[in-house]
Design a protein around this motif. Structure first.
Motif, PDB file in Angstrom:
ATOM      1  N   ASP A  49       0.796  -1.230   0.000  1.00  0.00           N
ATOM      2  CA  ASP A  49       0.000   0.000   0.000  1.00  0.00           C
ATOM      3  C   ASP A  49       0.829   1.282   0.000  1.00  0.00           C
ATOM      4  O   ASP A  49       0.277   2.364   0.118  1.00  0.00           O
ATOM      5  CB  ASP A  49      -0.947   0.021   1.211  1.00  0.00           C
ATOM      6  N   GLN A  50       2.127   1.180  -0.102  1.00  0.00           N
ATOM      7  CA  GLN A  50       2.958   2.376  -0.141  1.00  0.00           C
ATOM      8  C   GLN A  50       3.875   2.338  -1.356  1.00  0.00           C
ATOM      9  O   GLN A  50       4.160   1.276  -1.885  1.00  0.00           O
ATOM     10  CB  GLN A  50       3.764   2.551   1.155  1.00  0.00           C
ATOM     11  N   PRO A  51       4.340   3.509  -1.799  1.00  0.00           N
ATOM     12  CA  PRO A  51       5.221   3.564  -2.976  1.00  0.00           C
ATOM     13  C   PRO A  51       6.551   2.853  -2.727  1.00  0.00           C
ATOM     14  O   PRO A  51       6.924   2.586  -1.589  1.00  0.00           O
ATOM     15  CB  PRO A  51       5.461   5.062  -3.182  1.00  0.00           C
ATOM     16  N   HIS A  52       7.244   2.574  -3.806  1.00  0.00           N
ATOM     17  CA  HIS A  52       8.569   1.948  -3.725  1.00  0.00           C
ATOM     18  C   HIS A  52       9.510   2.740  -4.632  1.00  0.00           C
ATOM     19  O   HIS A  52       9.309   2.793  -5.849  1.00  0.00           O
ATOM     20  CB  HIS A  52       8.491   0.490  -4.177  1.00  0.00           C
ATOM     21  N   MET A  56       4.602   4.306  -7.980  1.00  0.00           N
ATOM     22  CA  MET A  56       3.318   3.998  -7.362  1.00  0.00           C
ATOM     23  C   MET A  56       2.270   3.734  -8.425  1.00  0.00           C
ATOM     24  O   MET A  56       2.420   4.114  -9.590  1.00  0.00           O
ATOM     25  CB  MET A  56       2.885   5.112  -6.421  1.00  0.00           C
ATOM     26  N   CYS A  57       1.220   3.057  -8.014  1.00  0.00           N
ATOM     27  CA  CYS A  57       0.156   2.644  -8.930  1.00  0.00           C
ATOM     28  C   CYS A  57      -0.387   3.799  -9.764  1.00  0.00           C
ATOM     29  O   CYS A  57      -0.675   3.633 -10.946  1.00  0.00           O
ATOM     30  CB  CYS A  57      -0.990   1.989  -8.162  1.00  0.00           C
ATOM     31  N   ALA A  58      -0.529   4.976  -9.171  1.00  0.00           N
ATOM     32  CA  ALA A  58      -1.081   6.125  -9.880  1.00  0.00           C
ATOM     33  C   ALA A  58      -0.261   6.481 -11.117  1.00  0.00           C
ATOM     34  O   ALA A  58      -0.766   7.119 -12.031  1.00  0.00           O
ATOM     35  CB  ALA A  58      -1.159   7.332  -8.953  1.00  0.00           C
ATOM     36  N   GLY A  80      -5.644  15.930  -8.574  1.00  0.00           N
ATOM     37  CA  GLY A  80      -6.890  16.621  -8.289  1.00  0.00           C
ATOM     38  C   GLY A  80      -7.480  16.167  -6.978  1.00  0.00           C
ATOM     39  O   GLY A  80      -6.910  15.331  -6.281  1.00  0.00           O
ATOM     40  N   PRO A  81      -8.694  16.690  -6.628  1.00  0.00           N
ATOM     41  CA  PRO A  81      -9.282  16.399  -5.334  1.00  0.00           C
ATOM     42  C   PRO A  81      -9.568  14.922  -5.087  1.00  0.00           C
ATOM     43  O   PRO A  81      -9.449  14.464  -3.973  1.00  0.00           O
ATOM     44  CB  PRO A  81     -10.574  17.215  -5.324  1.00  0.00           C
ATOM     45  N   GLY A  82      -9.942  14.158  -6.118  1.00  0.00           N
ATOM     46  CA  GLY A  82     -10.283  12.753  -5.910  1.00  0.00           C
ATOM     47  C   GLY A  82      -9.135  11.799  -6.145  1.00  0.00           C
ATOM     48  O   GLY A  82      -9.330  10.603  -6.283  1.00  0.00           O
ATOM     49  N   MET A  83      -7.924  12.320  -6.168  1.00  0.00           N
ATOM     50  CA  MET A  83      -6.777  11.511  -6.584  1.00  0.00           C
ATOM     51  C   MET A  83      -6.406  10.376  -5.637  1.00  0.00           C
ATOM     52  O   MET A  83      -5.715   9.464  -6.036  1.00  0.00           O
ATOM     53  CB  MET A  83      -5.552  12.378  -6.814  1.00  0.00           C
ATOM     54  N   MET A  84      -6.856  10.416  -4.414  1.00  0.00           N
ATOM     55  CA  MET A  84      -6.438   9.378  -3.484  1.00  0.00           C
ATOM     56  C   MET A  84      -7.462   8.266  -3.306  1.00  0.00           C
ATOM     57  O   MET A  84      -7.295   7.409  -2.468  1.00  0.00           O
ATOM     58  CB  MET A  84      -6.077  10.009  -2.126  1.00  0.00           C
ATOM     59  N   HIS A  85      -8.508   8.250  -4.135  1.00  0.00           N
ATOM     60  CA  HIS A  85      -9.485   7.167  -4.058  1.00  0.00           C
ATOM     61  C   HIS A  85      -8.891   5.897  -4.655  1.00  0.00           C
ATOM     62  O   HIS A  85      -8.141   5.955  -5.628  1.00  0.00           O
ATOM     63  CB  HIS A  85     -10.761   7.537  -4.815  1.00  0.00           C
ATOM     64  N   ALA A  86      -9.247   4.765  -4.077  1.00  0.00           N
ATOM     65  CA  ALA A  86      -8.759   3.486  -4.593  1.00  0.00           C
ATOM     66  C   ALA A  86      -9.266   3.280  -6.008  1.00  0.00           C
ATOM     67  O   ALA A  86     -10.367   3.691  -6.360  1.00  0.00           O
ATOM     68  CB  ALA A  86      -9.224   2.345  -3.696  1.00  0.00           C
ATOM     69  N   GLY A  87      -8.452   2.674  -6.804  1.00  0.00           N
ATOM     70  CA  GLY A  87      -8.819   2.342  -8.175  1.00  0.00           C
ATOM     71  C   GLY A  87      -8.705   0.851  -8.375  1.00  0.00           C
ATOM     72  O   GLY A  87      -8.685   0.076  -7.421  1.00  0.00           O
ATOM     73  N   LEU A  88      -8.612   0.462  -9.636  1.00  0.00           N
ATOM     74  CA  LEU A  88      -8.458  -0.952  -9.990  1.00  0.00           C
ATOM     75  C   LEU A  88      -7.173  -1.120 -10.781  1.00  0.00           C
ATOM     76  O   LEU A  88      -6.565  -0.141 -11.202  1.00  0.00           O
ATOM     77  CB  LEU A  88      -9.650  -1.416 -10.815  1.00  0.00           C
ATOM     78  N   PRO A  95      -9.372  -3.806  -5.290  1.00  0.00           N
ATOM     79  CA  PRO A  95      -9.027  -2.389  -5.307  1.00  0.00           C
ATOM     80  C   PRO A  95      -7.560  -2.185  -4.932  1.00  0.00           C
ATOM     81  O   PRO A  95      -7.007  -2.939  -4.142  1.00  0.00           O
ATOM     82  CB  PRO A  95      -9.952  -1.782  -4.259  1.00  0.00           C
ATOM     83  N   VAL A  96      -6.960  -1.176  -5.542  1.00  0.00           N
ATOM     84  CA  VAL A  96      -5.567  -0.847  -5.238  1.00  0.00           C
ATOM     85  C   VAL A  96      -5.456   0.643  -4.927  1.00  0.00           C
ATOM     86  O   VAL A  96      -6.184   1.455  -5.487  1.00  0.00           O
ATOM     87  CB  VAL A  96      -4.594  -1.222  -6.387  1.00  0.00           C
ATOM     88  N   SER A  97      -4.561   0.968  -4.056  1.00  0.00           N
ATOM     89  CA  SER A  97      -4.322   2.363  -3.686  1.00  0.00           C
ATOM     90  C   SER A  97      -3.510   3.044  -4.780  1.00  0.00           C
ATOM     91  O   SER A  97      -2.583   2.442  -5.328  1.00  0.00           O
ATOM     92  CB  SER A  97      -3.540   2.408  -2.373  1.00  0.00           C
TER      93      SER A  97
END
Length: 108
Positions: A49-52, A56-58, A80-88, A95-97
């Motif tokens: 769940d944290q970057p390496h 990161m997933c984003a 943007g404002p919704g950038m920290m919502h879990a995605g796929l 779900p992934v962070s």
């Protein structure tokens, strides 16, 4: 009529029936072959769940942000404002962070 012509006609009819059955099954087989490959579990991908090292997933090609498209990063690459919502993810189950990371990371 002789017996050999009856047998070959019967064989021919069986062959045609078998071929028709095979042809009828082709659309099903084609759709099955195009089905999405199975996704890996988070454990198999060594997801965390944290970057390496800043990865990161984003920022990964496989990441699908909530309500977004794969390969476009967070909100099309903009923060943007919704950038920290879990995605796929296209390759990892569940779900992934956006701040997560796994061994399948591919930069955008």
């Amino acid at each position: 009529m002789n017996t050999s012509s009856k047998l070959s006609r019967r064989k021919w009819l069986k062959t045609v029936a078998t071929a028709a059955t095979g042809i009828a099954a082709l659309p099903f087989l084609a759709s099955t072959a195009q089905a999405a490959p199975a996704k890996l579990t988070k454990a198999m991908a060594h997801y965390q769940d944290q970057p390496h090292d800043g990865k990161m997933c984003a920022m990964c090609k496989h990441f699908i942000p909530a309500g977004g498209k794969a390969g476009h990063g967070m909100m099309g690459g903009a923060m943007g404002p919704g950038m920290m919502h879990a995605g796929l993810c296209q390759v990892v189950q569940g779900p992934v962070s956006p701040r997560g990371y796994c061994l399948l990371y591919l930069p955008l």
